[in-house]
Scaffold this active site. Structure first.
Site, PDB file in Angstrom:
ATOM      1  CG  ASP A  33      15.288 -16.284 -16.090  1.00  0.00           C
ATOM      2  OD1 ASP A  33      16.333 -16.356 -16.760  1.00  0.00           O
ATOM      3  OD2 ASP A  33      15.040 -17.019 -15.124  1.00  0.00           O
ATOM      4  CG  ASP A  34      10.334 -14.240 -16.564  1.00  0.00           C
ATOM      5  OD1 ASP A  34      10.743 -15.416 -16.722  1.00  0.00           O
ATOM      6  OD2 ASP A  34       9.884 -13.827 -15.483  1.00  0.00           O
ATOM      7  CG  HIS A  84      12.034 -19.110 -18.592  1.00  0.00           C
ATOM      8  ND1 HIS A  84      12.674 -19.807 -17.598  1.00  0.00           N
ATOM      9  CD2 HIS A  84      11.367 -18.104 -17.967  1.00  0.00           C
ATOM     10  CE1 HIS A  84      12.394 -19.242 -16.416  1.00  0.00           C
ATOM     11  NE2 HIS A  84      11.605 -18.219 -16.610  1.00  0.00           N
ATOM     12  CG  HIS A  88       6.922 -17.939 -16.640  1.00  0.00           C
ATOM     13  ND1 HIS A  88       6.610 -17.763 -15.308  1.00  0.00           N
ATOM     14  CD2 HIS A  88       8.249 -17.682 -16.756  1.00  0.00           C
ATOM     15  CE1 HIS A  88       7.722 -17.382 -14.667  1.00  0.00           C
ATOM     16  NE2 HIS A  88       8.722 -17.337 -15.512  1.00  0.00           N
ATOM     17  CG  HIS A 175      13.315 -11.889 -13.661  1.00  0.00           C
ATOM     18  ND1 HIS A 175      14.051 -12.005 -12.518  1.00  0.00           N
ATOM     19  CD2 HIS A 175      12.721 -13.095 -13.866  1.00  0.00           C
ATOM     20  CE1 HIS A 175      13.906 -13.233 -12.021  1.00  0.00           C
ATOM     21  NE2 HIS A 175      13.112 -13.914 -12.818  1.00  0.00           N
TER      22      HIS A 175
HETATM   23 ZN   LIG Z   1      10.696 -16.892 -15.280  1.00  0.00          ZN
END
Ligand SMILES: [Zn+2]
Length: 209
Positions: A33-34, A84, A88, A175
């Site tokens: 993620d991210d 996502h 955020h 992440h």
């Molecule tokens: Zn995230």
């Protein structure tokens, strides 16, 4: 503050969200993620490549805008892409229409049927709104949270947690972020080495609707 293994109760409360995949297969679903960002995302891609692994990247729209070349690399290497949100956003603290708008803005860049709410926090009204806007949407949560974002967690402990909690069909969250990089660098190659020895395959989340 957070649990490595997702409690069964939470899964029961939100049965329409995806928490894990078929448990009988020796397959692990790694998710990142991210990202995408320079250095960290390419590091992950390189490790995945060494293990002939496919994974799923839940990208932040604004990072895709800033780092289109890294995003292209993720796609070109055959990994799955997930949304996502663009910025955020924390669902519980965000107005529903703003949440939808932000999702759609990211969707324009990412064009995917997979979505993971940042922080795993999304209101039921937001789930309904997103699914109405995009009926094929699959909302993906996780069954194992690595805790790589936790700067107080020692890399060795993070590795131990992840190995202890993960088995066939699990969806594991890492992440590709600067904050997680110290732990990620340590944990990812070591965990993958152990899992490969145990006969696991690494698969992307691919749902044809
Ligand atoms: Zn995230």
């Amino acid at each position: 503050m957070y649990l490595v293994k997702t409690p069964r109760l939470l899964k029961k409360l939100y049965p329409k969200l995806l928490w894990n995949v078929n448990k009988s297969a020796r397959r692990i679903y790694l998710t990142f993620d991210d990202g995408p960002i320079p250095i960290v995302t390419p590091f992950v891609l390189n490790i995945l490549n060494q293990y002939n692994a496919k994974a799923t990247f839940f990208c932040i729209g604004d990072n895709v805008r800033k780092h289109p070349d890294v995003f292209e690399q993720v796609k070109n290497e055959g990994h799955a892409i997930g949304n996502h949100t663009y910025n955020h956003l924390k669902g519980w603290k965000t107005d529903d229409n703003r949440y939808l708008e932000n999702f759609l803005k990211a969707d324009g860049l990412l064009q995917t049927n997979l979505f993971r709410p940042p922080y795993g926090r999304i209101k039921r009204s937001q789930i309904r709104l997103l699914q109405a806007a995009k009926p094929v949407l699959k909302i993906v949560m996780w069954s194992v949270l690595s805790g790589d974002f936790d700067i107080t967690l020692k890399p060795e402990k993070c590795l131990e947690n992840v190995l202890k909690s993960t088995g066939g069909g699990d969806i594991v969250v890492f992440h590709d972020s600067l904050k997680a990089f110290d732990r990620l660098q340590y944990v990812l190659p070591r965990a993958m080495e152990v899992w490969r020895r145990e006969g696991f395959e690494f698969m992307a989340l691919n749902f044809k609707n």
